[in-house]
Write a protein that holds these residues in place. Sequence first.
Motif, PDB file in Angstrom:
ATOM      1  N   ILE A  65      42.638  39.766  31.566  1.00  0.00           N
ATOM      2  CA  ILE A  65      41.239  39.459  31.271  1.00  0.00           C
ATOM      3  C   ILE A  65      40.341  40.456  32.045  1.00  0.00           C
ATOM      4  CG2 ILE A  65      40.988  37.729  33.187  1.00  0.00           C
ATOM      5  CD1 ILE A  65      39.249  37.692  29.568  1.00  0.00           C
ATOM      6  N   ARG A  66      40.943  41.096  33.283  1.00  0.00           N
ATOM      7  CA  ARG A  66      39.976  42.206  33.876  1.00  0.00           C
ATOM      8  C   ARG A  66      39.961  43.303  33.163  1.00  0.00           C
ATOM      9  NH1 ARG A  66      43.249  39.836  38.647  1.00  0.00           N
ATOM     10  NH2 ARG A  66      44.018  41.703  38.564  1.00  0.00           N
ATOM     11  N   ARG A  67      41.141  43.717  32.862  1.00  0.00           N
ATOM     12  CA  ARG A  67      40.961  44.939  31.645  1.00  0.00           C
ATOM     13  C   ARG A  67      40.193  44.696  30.586  1.00  0.00           C
ATOM     14  NH1 ARG A  67      43.185  45.587  27.509  1.00  0.00           N
ATOM     15  NH2 ARG A  67      44.836  43.813  27.472  1.00  0.00           N
ATOM     16  N   GLU A  68      40.097  43.599  30.072  1.00  0.00           N
ATOM     17  CA  GLU A  68      39.553  43.473  28.725  1.00  0.00           C
ATOM     18  C   GLU A  68      37.845  43.469  29.118  1.00  0.00           C
ATOM     19  OE1 GLU A  68      39.731  43.350  25.463  1.00  0.00           O
ATOM     20  OE2 GLU A  68      41.834  43.422  25.516  1.00  0.00           O
ATOM     21  N   ILE A  69      37.503  42.778  30.194  1.00  0.00           N
ATOM     22  CA  ILE A  69      36.080  42.581  30.547  1.00  0.00           C
ATOM     23  C   ILE A  69      35.694  44.069  31.099  1.00  0.00           C
ATOM     24  CG2 ILE A  69      34.639  41.617  32.265  1.00  0.00           C
ATOM     25  CD1 ILE A  69      35.530  39.906  29.794  1.00  0.00           C
ATOM     26  N   ARG A  70      36.284  44.864  31.576  1.00  0.00           N
ATOM     27  CA  ARG A  70      36.063  46.088  31.988  1.00  0.00           C
ATOM     28  C   ARG A  70      35.762  46.943  30.701  1.00  0.00           C
ATOM     29  NH1 ARG A  70      40.876  46.810  34.805  1.00  0.00           N
ATOM     30  NH2 ARG A  70      40.296  45.657  36.945  1.00  0.00           N
ATOM     31  N   GLU A  71      36.590  46.936  29.746  1.00  0.00           N
ATOM     32  CA  GLU A  71      36.534  47.513  28.239  1.00  0.00           C
ATOM     33  C   GLU A  71      35.292  47.085  27.715  1.00  0.00           C
ATOM     34  OE1 GLU A  71      40.003  46.995  26.262  1.00  0.00           O
ATOM     35  OE2 GLU A  71      41.372  48.118  27.771  1.00  0.00           O
ATOM     36  N   GLU A  72      35.154  45.574  27.489  1.00  0.00           N
ATOM     37  CA  GLU A  72      34.064  45.538  26.608  1.00  0.00           C
ATOM     38  C   GLU A  72      32.533  45.176  27.324  1.00  0.00           C
ATOM     39  OE1 GLU A  72      35.203  41.506  25.035  1.00  0.00           O
ATOM     40  OE2 GLU A  72      36.904  42.286  24.070  1.00  0.00           O
ATOM     41  N   LEU A  73      32.657  44.803  28.538  1.00  0.00           N
ATOM     42  CA  LEU A  73      31.485  44.706  29.260  1.00  0.00           C
ATOM     43  C   LEU A  73      30.978  45.415  30.577  1.00  0.00           C
ATOM     44  CD1 LEU A  73      31.816  40.576  29.242  1.00  0.00           C
ATOM     45  CD2 LEU A  73      30.374  41.880  27.871  1.00  0.00           C
ATOM     46  N   ASP A  74      32.085  46.334  30.769  1.00  0.00           N
ATOM     47  CA  ASP A  74      31.868  47.382  31.935  1.00  0.00           C
ATOM     48  C   ASP A  74      31.495  46.592  33.294  1.00  0.00           C
ATOM     49  OD1 ASP A  74      31.733  49.726  33.164  1.00  0.00           O
ATOM     50  OD2 ASP A  74      29.764  50.279  32.782  1.00  0.00           O
ATOM     51  N   CYS A  75      32.284  45.517  33.425  1.00  0.00           N
ATOM     52  CA  CYS A  75      32.093  44.982  34.809  1.00  0.00           C
ATOM     53  C   CYS A  75      33.258  44.494  35.548  1.00  0.00           C
ATOM     54  CB  CYS A  75      30.805  43.824  34.575  1.00  0.00           C
ATOM     55  SG  CYS A  75      31.653  42.731  33.772  1.00  0.00           S
ATOM     56  N   GLU A  76      33.228  44.179  36.696  1.00  0.00           N
ATOM     57  CA  GLU A  76      34.391  43.567  37.442  1.00  0.00           C
ATOM     58  C   GLU A  76      34.418  42.075  37.687  1.00  0.00           C
ATOM     59  OE1 GLU A  76      37.203  45.203  38.275  1.00  0.00           O
ATOM     60  OE2 GLU A  76      35.947  47.118  37.251  1.00  0.00           O
ATOM     61  N   ILE A  77      35.407  41.449  37.237  1.00  0.00           N
ATOM     62  CA  ILE A  77      35.279  39.849  37.650  1.00  0.00           C
ATOM     63  C   ILE A  77      36.571  39.640  38.510  1.00  0.00           C
ATOM     64  CG2 ILE A  77      34.292  39.264  35.433  1.00  0.00           C
ATOM     65  CD1 ILE A  77      37.165  38.688  34.264  1.00  0.00           C
ATOM     66  N   ALA A  78      36.338  38.469  39.189  1.00  0.00           N
ATOM     67  CA  ALA A  78      37.594  37.636  39.623  1.00  0.00           C
ATOM     68  C   ALA A  78      37.825  36.402  38.994  1.00  0.00           C
ATOM     69  CB  ALA A  78      37.231  37.462  41.402  1.00  0.00           C
ATOM     70  N   VAL A  79      39.260  36.176  38.891  1.00  0.00           N
ATOM     71  CA  VAL A  79      39.528  34.875  38.074  1.00  0.00           C
ATOM     72  C   VAL A  79      39.708  33.583  39.325  1.00  0.00           C
ATOM     73  CG1 VAL A  79      41.482  33.938  36.601  1.00  0.00           C
ATOM     74  CG2 VAL A  79      40.674  36.307  36.282  1.00  0.00           C
ATOM     75  N   ASP A  80      39.253  32.754  38.939  1.00  0.00           N
ATOM     76  CA  ASP A  80      39.055  31.501  39.772  1.00  0.00           C
ATOM     77  C   ASP A  80      40.215  30.386  39.474  1.00  0.00           C
ATOM     78  OD1 ASP A  80      36.940  32.554  41.284  1.00  0.00           O
ATOM     79  OD2 ASP A  80      35.641  31.880  39.623  1.00  0.00           O
ATOM     80  N   MET A  81      40.514  30.377  38.016  1.00  0.00           N
ATOM     81  CA  MET A  81      41.289  29.385  37.530  1.00  0.00           C
ATOM     82  C   MET A  81      41.592  29.676  36.066  1.00  0.00           C
ATOM     83  SD  MET A  81      40.518  25.214  37.280  1.00  0.00           S
ATOM     84  CE  MET A  81      41.565  24.129  36.290  1.00  0.00           C
ATOM     85  N   LEU A  82      42.877  29.221  35.356  1.00  0.00           N
ATOM     86  CA  LEU A  82      43.447  29.138  34.146  1.00  0.00           C
ATOM     87  C   LEU A  82      43.057  27.798  33.596  1.00  0.00           C
ATOM     88  CD1 LEU A  82      46.302  31.784  34.319  1.00  0.00           C
ATOM     89  CD2 LEU A  82      43.945  32.444  33.908  1.00  0.00           C
ATOM     90  N   LEU A  83      42.584  27.973  32.433  1.00  0.00           N
ATOM     91  CA  LEU A  83      42.632  26.316  31.925  1.00  0.00           C
ATOM     92  C   LEU A  83      43.703  26.295  30.849  1.00  0.00           C
ATOM     93  CD1 LEU A  83      38.690  26.226  30.728  1.00  0.00           C
ATOM     94  CD2 LEU A  83      39.905  25.093  32.840  1.00  0.00           C
ATOM     95  N   PRO A  84      44.071  25.154  30.295  1.00  0.00           N
ATOM     96  CA  PRO A  84      45.294  24.820  29.592  1.00  0.00           C
ATOM     97  C   PRO A  84      45.138  25.962  28.267  1.00  0.00           C
ATOM     98  CG  PRO A  84      44.400  22.779  30.258  1.00  0.00           C
ATOM     99  CD  PRO A  84      43.468  23.691  30.661  1.00  0.00           C
ATOM    100  N   GLU A  85      46.227  26.329  27.881  1.00  0.00           N
ATOM    101  CA  GLU A  85      46.429  27.294  26.628  1.00  0.00           C
ATOM    102  C   GLU A  85      46.182  26.121  25.412  1.00  0.00           C
ATOM    103  OE1 GLU A  85      49.370  30.567  25.697  1.00  0.00           O
ATOM    104  OE2 GLU A  85      50.540  28.617  24.963  1.00  0.00           O
ATOM    105  N   ILE A  86      45.615  26.957  24.277  1.00  0.00           N
ATOM    106  CA  ILE A  86      45.196  26.062  23.225  1.00  0.00           C
ATOM    107  C   ILE A  86      45.655  26.992  22.018  1.00  0.00           C
ATOM    108  CG2 ILE A  86      43.323  24.880  23.747  1.00  0.00           C
ATOM    109  CD1 ILE A  86      42.360  27.233  21.136  1.00  0.00           C
ATOM    110  N   GLU A  87      46.449  26.287  21.069  1.00  0.00           N
ATOM    111  CA  GLU A  87      46.748  27.197  19.865  1.00  0.00           C
ATOM    112  C   GLU A  87      46.010  26.728  18.830  1.00  0.00           C
ATOM    113  OE1 GLU A  87      51.224  27.895  19.348  1.00  0.00           O
ATOM    114  OE2 GLU A  87      50.788  26.941  17.214  1.00  0.00           O
ATOM    115  N   HIS A  88      45.534  27.868  17.950  1.00  0.00           N
ATOM    116  CA  HIS A  88      44.617  27.779  16.743  1.00  0.00           C
ATOM    117  C   HIS A  88      45.229  28.808  15.679  1.00  0.00           C
ATOM    118  CE1 HIS A  88      41.145  26.509  14.434  1.00  0.00           C
ATOM    119  NE2 HIS A  88      41.180  27.938  14.005  1.00  0.00           N
TER     120      HIS A  88
END
Length: 138
Positions: free
Chosen positions: A55-78
């Motif tokens: 997610i940090r890599r993707e957000i750098r690529e898509e939004l050109d910004c840095e984030i920190a991850v606080d928590m992961l929510l449960p996985e969903i399947e669609h």
Amino acid sequence: MELTKRTIRVVGAAIIDSGKILVAQRPISDKDYKSLKWEFPGGKVEAGETEETAIRREIREELDCEIAVDMLLPEIEHEYPDFILRMIICICHLVGPTTPKCLEHNAIGWMTLDILSDLDWAAADARCYPMVVDYLNQ
């Protein structure tokens, strides 16, 4: 004979700032199920990556910004018409003086919780945003 659909693992970022959540509108597509739909920005988890690294890599690529991850929510399947999506939403916050830039989407915007239900979400993200709202209302 039915073909087995490929399964794609993705992460999405629920970036939270001052009680608002950053959401992104997908570009126009020939596939109605994703054209101009709203989503949490993010993308595929590559081989060998953790959800946090992806997610940090993707957000750098898509939004050109840095984030920190606080928590992961449960996985969903669609199940979409042509693939199965397994998605984990990461609750995140911005790090440093960066401002998200709209590099790959049609639009991005900071939304309040009461607006989220009004958006035309991509189907998998539509299942995830209530979990984000529940998390923020705890």
